[in-house]
Design an enzyme around this catalytic site. Sequence first.
Site, mmCIF file in Angstrom:
data_model
loop_
_atom_site.group_PDB
_atom_site.id
_atom_site.type_symbol
_atom_site.label_atom_id
_atom_site.label_comp_id
_atom_site.label_asym_id
_atom_site.label_seq_id
_atom_site.Cartn_x
_atom_site.Cartn_y
_atom_site.Cartn_z
ATOM 1 N N GLU A 22 -0.526 4.429 -0.753
ATOM 2 C CA GLU A 22 -1.155 5.251 -0.579
ATOM 3 C C GLU A 22 -1.109 7.087 -0.025
ATOM 4 O OE1 GLU A 22 -5.083 4.740 1.994
ATOM 5 O OE2 GLU A 22 -6.143 3.680 0.446
ATOM 6 N N ARG A 50 -0.719 -1.554 -18.945
ATOM 7 C CA ARG A 50 -1.847 -1.439 -19.504
ATOM 8 C C ARG A 50 -2.007 -0.051 -17.520
ATOM 9 N NH1 ARG A 50 -5.714 -2.465 -21.996
ATOM 10 N NH2 ARG A 50 -4.550 -3.634 -22.711
ATOM 11 N N ASP A 90 -6.471 14.689 -24.808
ATOM 12 C CA ASP A 90 -6.178 12.564 -24.426
ATOM 13 C C ASP A 90 -5.407 12.510 -25.285
ATOM 14 O OD1 ASP A 90 -6.489 10.372 -24.090
ATOM 15 O OD2 ASP A 90 -8.479 10.377 -23.887
ATOM 16 N N LYS A 134 -0.974 1.507 -24.789
ATOM 17 C CA LYS A 134 -1.692 1.790 -26.720
ATOM 18 C C LYS A 134 -0.009 2.086 -27.149
ATOM 19 C CE LYS A 134 -5.676 3.200 -25.226
ATOM 20 N NZ LYS A 134 -6.918 3.950 -25.933
ATOM 21 N N THR A 136 -2.917 6.547 -21.902
ATOM 22 C CA THR A 136 -2.882 5.810 -21.631
ATOM 23 C C THR A 136 -1.909 5.121 -21.582
ATOM 24 O OG1 THR A 136 -3.176 4.887 -23.346
ATOM 25 C CG2 THR A 136 -5.210 4.546 -22.369
ATOM 26 N N TYR A 179 0.697 -1.093 -0.395
ATOM 27 C CA TYR A 179 -0.211 0.437 0.287
ATOM 28 C C TYR A 179 1.404 1.261 0.144
ATOM 29 C CZ TYR A 179 -4.733 -0.284 -0.308
ATOM 30 O OH TYR A 179 -6.137 -1.365 -0.477
HETATM 31 C C1 LIG Z 1 -8.248 3.817 -25.042
HETATM 32 C C2 LIG Z 1 -8.592 5.411 -24.666
HETATM 33 C C3 LIG Z 1 -8.581 5.630 -23.262
HETATM 34 C C4 LIG Z 1 -9.072 4.451 -21.836
HETATM 35 O O1 LIG Z 1 -8.502 3.934 -21.935
HETATM 36 P P1 LIG Z 1 -8.172 3.145 -20.882
HETATM 37 O O2 LIG Z 1 -7.019 2.712 -20.580
HETATM 38 O O3 LIG Z 1 -8.683 2.038 -21.525
HETATM 39 O O4 LIG Z 1 -9.545 3.192 -19.384
HETATM 40 C C5 LIG Z 1 -9.763 7.170 -23.080
HETATM 41 N N1 LIG Z 1 -9.180 8.381 -24.430
HETATM 42 C C6 LIG Z 1 -8.892 7.545 -25.268
HETATM 43 C C7 LIG Z 1 -8.644 8.559 -26.724
HETATM 44 C C8 LIG Z 1 -9.413 6.672 -25.594
HETATM 45 O O5 LIG Z 1 -8.193 5.940 -26.781
#
Ligand SMILES: *Cc1c(COP(=O)(O)O)cnc(C)c1O
Length: 438
Positions: free
Chosen positions: A63, A247, A212, A241, A238, A61
């Site tokens: 936090e 992840r 984002d 990707k 993220t 933990y």
């Molecule tokens: C994949 C994605 C997310 C979310 O990612 P998670 O890890 O699945 O929660 C947020 N914004 C965009 C634009 C994405 O393509």
Amino acid sequence: MAQDPIADAVLKLIREQDPDAAGMLERETERQQNTIELIASENHASAAVMHAAGTCLTNKYAEGYPGARYYGGCEFHDQVEDLARDRAKKLFNCRFANVQPHSGAQANAAVFLALLQPGDTFASLELSDGGHLSHGLKVNMSGKWFKPVHYPLHYDENHADFERIDYDAVEKVCMEHKPKLLMCGYSAYPRVIDFEKFRKIADKCGALLHADIAHIAGLVASGEHPSPFPHCDVVTTTTHKTLRGPRGGLILTDNEELSKKFDRAVFPGTQGGPLMHIVLAKAVAFGEALKPEFKAYQKQVKANARALAGALVDLGFRITSGGTENHLMLVDLRTRDAELTGADAEKWLEAAGIICNKNGVPRDPRPPRVTSGLRLGSPAATTRGFGEAEMKTVASMIDRVLQAKGDEGETARVRDEVRELCARFPLHGAPAHASAAS
Ligand SMILES: *Cc1c(COP(=O)(O)O)cnc(C)c1O
């Protein structure tokens, strides 16, 4: 590429204790080795990243934040989180980073909590044009507790910007609704985003600007897509990707005051204890992304996406917006075959060992469970070593499968060719026997 004796040992260890779970892990490892992964949001993390994620840091933990934890015993966790934060800042050339969000959606939830009050208005792309569910889907927290207004893509076929961001429409929507927050960055958009234009619109309507970059983070980190800094107030992403880490999620900003709000919004605002094993894996992945090889990889990701798109166009498919400038493309199946749906195409391709997802095209008349399109991406195939020649082969395999419309003989023939191709490009991190098995 090297096979991975550690993965072998882990499999053996789990099998001794739990054959059921081990069997599933083994079959999934073989699936990844023996299929071509074209899902644009997926990748194959390195053995070092995967093993970092499977360590004893999961036991702790932690936090709070480095130097200000709610639990004892965090000496090395502080070091790990500082390492991850420092590398993230260097990678994206910004002043503050929060590496604790469990996922991209969690990072966005924290930004909403930090910057908006319930009922506040924010602007984002029409979700059916390529936006993400965390950008205002009705059943998502973002759409249920806040008020999304959406800007469309350019829908005029004769315009040079057909199916690209319509910056005039962004401005119109923003001037009419005066959102507190303007979002850019998408899940199925194949073109470059002009963050400077978004900044001007945000300034004009008095909104904070949030990029984002979940999909394009790897391209941004390596200079293969323009940076959202210094134009954006906050950037989320993220890490799994194009960035090719574990992840997870990440929040970045240059604004000290906002950074404090984001830290509080992650913990205790929306999360409890951080996943410190994942934070370690993030640090390792960011270390990889800072190396020159990563830039070469991202260049190849773009070249491979262009090669796949070009080959599909030659075969009679339409690619939305006329092509791709990043790692993904949206294939409009109707031009090749008016009856063909994304749902059928996804199913038939999976049977042949080519993994992708159905996806609506802009203004798709078919419902989301059917769709007229496929979203294809090059990051995972590029990681295993595919070049442009292999991507052209993949395009012709896709065409053969879709022409065969589920015919078992042709599907099986392509499946065999996919296996052979994959065997030539073994995945790192796979147990040694996985690529040998059939
Ligand atoms: C994949 C994605 C997310 C979310 O990612 P998670 O890890 O699945 O929660 C947020 N914004 C965009 C634009 C994405 O393509």
